[in-house]
Design a protein around this motif. Structure first.
Motif, PDB file in Angstrom:
ATOM      1  N   GLN A  34      -2.953  56.397 -43.553  1.00 28.74           N
ATOM      2  CA  GLN A  34      -1.765  55.548 -43.646  1.00 28.74           C
ATOM      3  C   GLN A  34      -1.469  55.215 -45.107  1.00 28.74           C
ATOM      4  OE1 GLN A  34      -2.113  52.060 -41.170  1.00 28.74           O
ATOM      5  NE2 GLN A  34      -2.482  53.231 -39.298  1.00 28.74           N
ATOM      6  N   MET A  35      -0.303  54.585 -45.311  1.00 27.73           N
ATOM      7  CA  MET A  35       0.104  54.121 -46.635  1.00 27.73           C
ATOM      8  C   MET A  35       0.262  52.616 -46.605  1.00 27.73           C
ATOM      9  SD  MET A  35       3.020  56.934 -47.693  1.00 27.73           S
ATOM     10  CE  MET A  35       3.712  55.827 -48.911  1.00 27.73           C
ATOM     11  N   GLU A  36       0.047  51.982 -47.753  1.00 30.80           N
ATOM     12  CA  GLU A  36       0.291  50.553 -47.870  1.00 30.80           C
ATOM     13  C   GLU A  36       0.639  50.236 -49.321  1.00 30.80           C
ATOM     14  OE1 GLU A  36      -3.172  48.308 -46.902  1.00 30.80           O
ATOM     15  OE2 GLU A  36      -4.284  48.886 -48.692  1.00 30.80           O
ATOM     16  N   PRO A  37       1.269  49.062 -49.592  1.00 29.77           N
ATOM     17  CA  PRO A  37       1.581  48.672 -50.968  1.00 29.77           C
ATOM     18  C   PRO A  37       0.308  48.501 -51.790  1.00 29.77           C
ATOM     19  CG  PRO A  37       2.815  47.344 -49.392  1.00 29.77           C
ATOM     20  CD  PRO A  37       1.788  48.098 -48.607  1.00 29.77           C
ATOM     21  N   SER A  48       5.932  47.605 -56.832  1.00 30.96           N
ATOM     22  CA  SER A  48       5.788  48.907 -57.463  1.00 30.96           C
ATOM     23  C   SER A  48       6.464  49.974 -56.614  1.00 30.96           C
ATOM     24  CB  SER A  48       4.293  49.246 -57.622  1.00 30.96           C
ATOM     25  OG  SER A  48       4.117  50.584 -58.024  1.00 30.96           O
ATOM     26  N   GLN A  49       6.817  51.092 -57.262  1.00 28.90           N
ATOM     27  CA  GLN A  49       7.397  52.216 -56.542  1.00 28.90           C
ATOM     28  C   GLN A  49       6.306  53.114 -55.960  1.00 28.90           C
ATOM     29  OE1 GLN A  49       9.391  55.088 -59.060  1.00 28.90           O
ATOM     30  NE2 GLN A  49       8.169  54.471 -60.841  1.00 28.90           N
ATOM     31  N   PHE A  50       5.053  52.716 -56.155  1.00 29.73           N
ATOM     32  CA  PHE A  50       3.939  53.521 -55.669  1.00 29.73           C
ATOM     33  C   PHE A  50       3.251  52.858 -54.486  1.00 29.73           C
ATOM     34  CE2 PHE A  50       4.400  54.612 -60.182  1.00 29.73           C
ATOM     35  CZ  PHE A  50       4.581  55.982 -60.066  1.00 29.73           C
ATOM     36  N   ARG A  51       2.553  53.675 -53.697  1.00 32.87           N
ATOM     37  CA  ARG A  51       1.825  53.214 -52.532  1.00 32.87           C
ATOM     38  C   ARG A  51       0.443  53.872 -52.500  1.00 32.87           C
ATOM     39  NH1 ARG A  51       5.399  50.260 -52.889  1.00 32.87           N
ATOM     40  NH2 ARG A  51       6.986  49.642 -51.339  1.00 32.87           N
ATOM     41  N   GLY A  63      -5.311  58.602 -52.505  1.00 33.20           N
ATOM     42  CA  GLY A  63      -4.378  58.871 -53.586  1.00 33.20           C
ATOM     43  C   GLY A  63      -3.358  57.760 -53.703  1.00 33.20           C
ATOM     44  N   VAL A  64      -2.605  57.812 -54.799  1.00 33.01           N
ATOM     45  CA  VAL A  64      -1.499  56.878 -55.023  1.00 33.01           C
ATOM     46  C   VAL A  64      -0.242  57.724 -55.174  1.00 33.01           C
ATOM     47  CG1 VAL A  64      -0.522  55.131 -56.539  1.00 33.01           C
ATOM     48  CG2 VAL A  64      -2.990  55.162 -56.102  1.00 33.01           C
ATOM     49  N   VAL A  65       0.739  57.464 -54.333  1.00 33.19           N
ATOM     50  CA  VAL A  65       1.926  58.312 -54.262  1.00 33.19           C
ATOM     51  C   VAL A  65       3.187  57.455 -54.317  1.00 33.19           C
ATOM     52  CG1 VAL A  65       0.716  60.055 -52.901  1.00 33.19           C
ATOM     53  CG2 VAL A  65       1.928  58.211 -51.735  1.00 33.19           C
ATOM     54  N   GLY A  66       4.327  58.104 -54.464  1.00 32.42           N
ATOM     55  CA  GLY A  66       5.597  57.394 -54.453  1.00 32.42           C
ATOM     56  C   GLY A  66       5.864  56.767 -53.099  1.00 32.42           C
ATOM     57  N   LYS A  67       6.629  55.682 -53.101  1.00 36.06           N
ATOM     58  CA  LYS A  67       6.850  54.946 -51.857  1.00 36.06           C
ATOM     59  C   LYS A  67       7.620  55.750 -50.820  1.00 36.06           C
ATOM     60  CE  LYS A  67      11.014  52.523 -53.513  1.00 36.06           C
ATOM     61  NZ  LYS A  67      11.603  51.186 -53.783  1.00 36.06           N
ATOM     62  N   ASN A  68       8.330  56.802 -51.239  1.00 35.62           N
ATOM     63  CA  ASN A  68       9.074  57.629 -50.295  1.00 35.62           C
ATOM     64  C   ASN A  68       8.253  58.817 -49.768  1.00 35.62           C
ATOM     65  OD1 ASN A  68      11.454  56.064 -50.510  1.00 35.62           O
ATOM     66  ND2 ASN A  68      12.029  57.146 -52.383  1.00 35.62           N
ATOM     67  N   TYR A  69       7.021  58.889 -50.205  1.00 41.43           N
ATOM     68  CA  TYR A  69       6.136  59.967 -49.750  1.00 41.43           C
ATOM     69  C   TYR A  69       5.915  59.849 -48.245  1.00 41.43           C
ATOM     70  CZ  TYR A  69       1.914  62.906 -49.511  1.00 41.43           C
ATOM     71  OH  TYR A  69       0.986  63.874 -49.208  1.00 41.43           O
ATOM     72  N   LYS A  70       5.937  60.977 -47.545  1.00 40.83           N
ATOM     73  CA  LYS A  70       5.721  60.990 -46.095  1.00 40.83           C
ATOM     74  C   LYS A  70       4.314  61.511 -45.816  1.00 40.83           C
ATOM     75  CE  LYS A  70       6.752  61.244 -41.615  1.00 40.83           C
ATOM     76  NZ  LYS A  70       5.463  61.769 -41.105  1.00 40.83           N
ATOM     77  N   VAL A  71       3.474  60.662 -45.246  1.00 39.93           N
ATOM     78  CA  VAL A  71       2.123  61.075 -44.882  1.00 39.93           C
ATOM     79  C   VAL A  71       2.184  62.025 -43.689  1.00 39.93           C
ATOM     80  CG1 VAL A  71      -0.044  60.283 -43.860  1.00 39.93           C
ATOM     81  CG2 VAL A  71       0.960  59.041 -45.776  1.00 39.93           C
ATOM     82  N   ASN A 130      -3.148  70.945 -46.512  1.00 42.73           N
ATOM     83  CA  ASN A 130      -2.349  69.727 -46.643  1.00 42.73           C
ATOM     84  C   ASN A 130      -3.095  68.753 -47.545  1.00 42.73           C
ATOM     85  OD1 ASN A 130      -0.168  67.900 -46.025  1.00 42.73           O
ATOM     86  ND2 ASN A 130      -1.596  66.780 -44.719  1.00 42.73           N
ATOM     87  N   SER A 131      -2.363  67.972 -48.326  1.00 46.62           N
ATOM     88  CA  SER A 131      -3.000  66.985 -49.194  1.00 46.62           C
ATOM     89  C   SER A 131      -2.537  65.588 -48.809  1.00 46.62           C
ATOM     90  CB  SER A 131      -2.684  67.252 -50.670  1.00 46.62           C
ATOM     91  OG  SER A 131      -1.350  66.899 -50.957  1.00 46.62           O
ATOM     92  N   HIS A 132      -3.431  64.616 -49.025  1.00 46.31           N
ATOM     93  CA  HIS A 132      -3.097  63.212 -48.803  1.00 46.31           C
ATOM     94  C   HIS A 132      -2.947  62.453 -50.123  1.00 46.31           C
ATOM     95  CE1 HIS A 132      -3.632  63.759 -44.569  1.00 46.31           C
ATOM     96  NE2 HIS A 132      -4.918  64.008 -44.657  1.00 46.31           N
ATOM     97  N   ASP A 133      -3.065  63.191 -51.229  1.00 43.05           N
ATOM     98  CA  ASP A 133      -2.957  62.535 -52.537  1.00 43.05           C
ATOM     99  C   ASP A 133      -1.700  62.955 -53.289  1.00 43.05           C
ATOM    100  OD1 ASP A 133      -3.568  65.142 -53.158  1.00 43.05           O
ATOM    101  OD2 ASP A 133      -5.395  64.691 -54.266  1.00 43.05           O
ATOM    102  N   GLY A 134      -0.813  63.690 -52.624  1.00 43.41           N
ATOM    103  CA  GLY A 134       0.442  64.102 -53.248  1.00 43.41           C
ATOM    104  C   GLY A 134       0.321  65.320 -54.151  1.00 43.41           C
ATOM    105  N   SER A 135      -0.874  65.949 -54.201  1.00 44.46           N
ATOM    106  CA  SER A 135      -1.069  67.075 -55.120  1.00 44.46           C
ATOM    107  C   SER A 135      -0.424  68.361 -54.626  1.00 44.46           C
ATOM    108  CB  SER A 135      -2.565  67.303 -55.355  1.00 44.46           C
ATOM    109  OG  SER A 135      -3.225  67.615 -54.137  1.00 44.46           O
TER     110      SER A 135
END
Length: 319
Positions: A34-37, A48-51, A63-71, A130-135
């Motif tokens: 999941q993602m959280e602030p 922040s614009q990151f999550r 990882g830390v990704v942009g708030k619009n990133y879709k897990v 698939n990556s969970h860190d946005g790489s």
């Protein structure tokens, strides 16, 4: 060095189970993501614009990704393959997680194999990554494995383009619906067939190209990036002790049955497979004999894989 030390055989675990749920559970990949602030150490939410992307089972940060990133969860990733396994289009092979789960990989066997020359059999695979860190995105890589020595060759951008395939076409959208993802996977499997048809034709061409010893040495030195120094006169190649040891290890592999069978010794095809065997079997092992898991990953989808792509391109130039 045994065949079982090949990078491919060290790739995670053999998939156990007949469904995605069983395979994930047996491999320890059935955790949620999941993602959280972001929060301060005092527990105050940071604007922040990151999550933060984290595992729900142990709270590990992936990882830390942009708030619009879709897990895209492991469950969603493996569900795409589940449908195709059920219809007999692919078979479960191996599964792996990098680090704490920042990247998840699975390999699948395709039903059809192909042959180089008279009896050099190559099996077709795809890597689902698939990556969970946005790489990286959710993508599929056409891959083949030479059964004689478990050398594997995963397509990289340059080899895909040479086969007329846009590398971006192998990405599956995180935001797509399940049926769209499955359709994308089937489309990519067709491209895998095309990639390997091209590979087979080129490999058979390489089998007919004789390469003398001097040119093979130059090929190994240049492909592996072994540095020459004109001030070194202790060997005819101008290599440091480390570089010379590497070259000698590669040349010993030329004599193995895996690289001489079917008349491939001394050919561009044999030369390519010799270097690939070095990367997949020996480069992944530290001086003390321990497995270097970073190099295992690299041999499959990183720098080591790109080195094998350079080897392929260099061999084709000789054809």
């Amino acid at each position: 060095m045994t065949m079982m030390n090949a990078a491919y055989m060290l790739h995670g675990k053999q998939a156990e189970g007949s469904t995605a749920a069983e395979v994930m559970r047996n491999a320890g990949l059935d955790y949620g993501v999941q993602m959280e602030p972001l929060y301060t150490s005092a527990g105050k939410q940071v604007r922040s614009q990151f999550r933060r992307v984290f595992r729900t089972d142990n709270d590990d940060t992936l990882g830390v990704v942009g708030k619009n990133y879709k897990v895209l969860t492991n469950q969603e990733m493996f569900a795409v393959a589940d449908t195709l396994v059920g219809s007999g289009e692919i078979e479960w092979d191996r599964v792996a997680a990098v680090g704490h789960g920042e990247k998840v990989m699975a390999s699948f066997a395709l039903p059809d194999a192909f042959t180089i020359g008279d009896n050099d059999e190559i099996s077709q695979y795809v890597y689902l990554i698939n990556s969970h860190d946005g790489s990286s995105g959710f993508k599929v890589l056409p891959t083949n494995m030479r059964l004689a020595c478990t050398n594997q060759f995963a397509a990289v951008a340059s080899t895909l383009r040479a086969a007329g395939i846009n590398p971006r076409a192998l990405t599956i959208r995180h935001t797509g619906k399940m049926q769209e993802r499955i359709a994308d996977m089937r489309r990519i499997l067709k491209m895998t067939d095309h990639f390997n048809e091209t590979f087979t034709k080129q490999a058979n061409d390489l089998l007919r190209v004789e390469v003398d010893f001097s040119d093979r040495v130059t090929y190994y030195v240049d492909t592996l990036g072994l540095k020459r120094d004109e001030n070194i006169t202790t060997n005819p190649h101008g290599l440091s002790t480390r570089g010379l040891n590497t070259l000698e290890s590669v040349l010993k592999l030329e004599e193995k049955t895996t690289n001489t069978t079917g008349g491939m010794g001394g050919t561009a095809w044999g030369m390519f497979n010799t270097l690939t065997e070095f990367i997949d079997h020996q480069w992944v092992v530290n001086a003390g004999g321990d497995i270097n898991h970073k190099r295992v990953e690299s041999a499959l989808i990183g720098v080591g894989s790109r080195t094998k792509a350079r080897a392929w391109e260099g061999a084709l130039l000789m054809a």
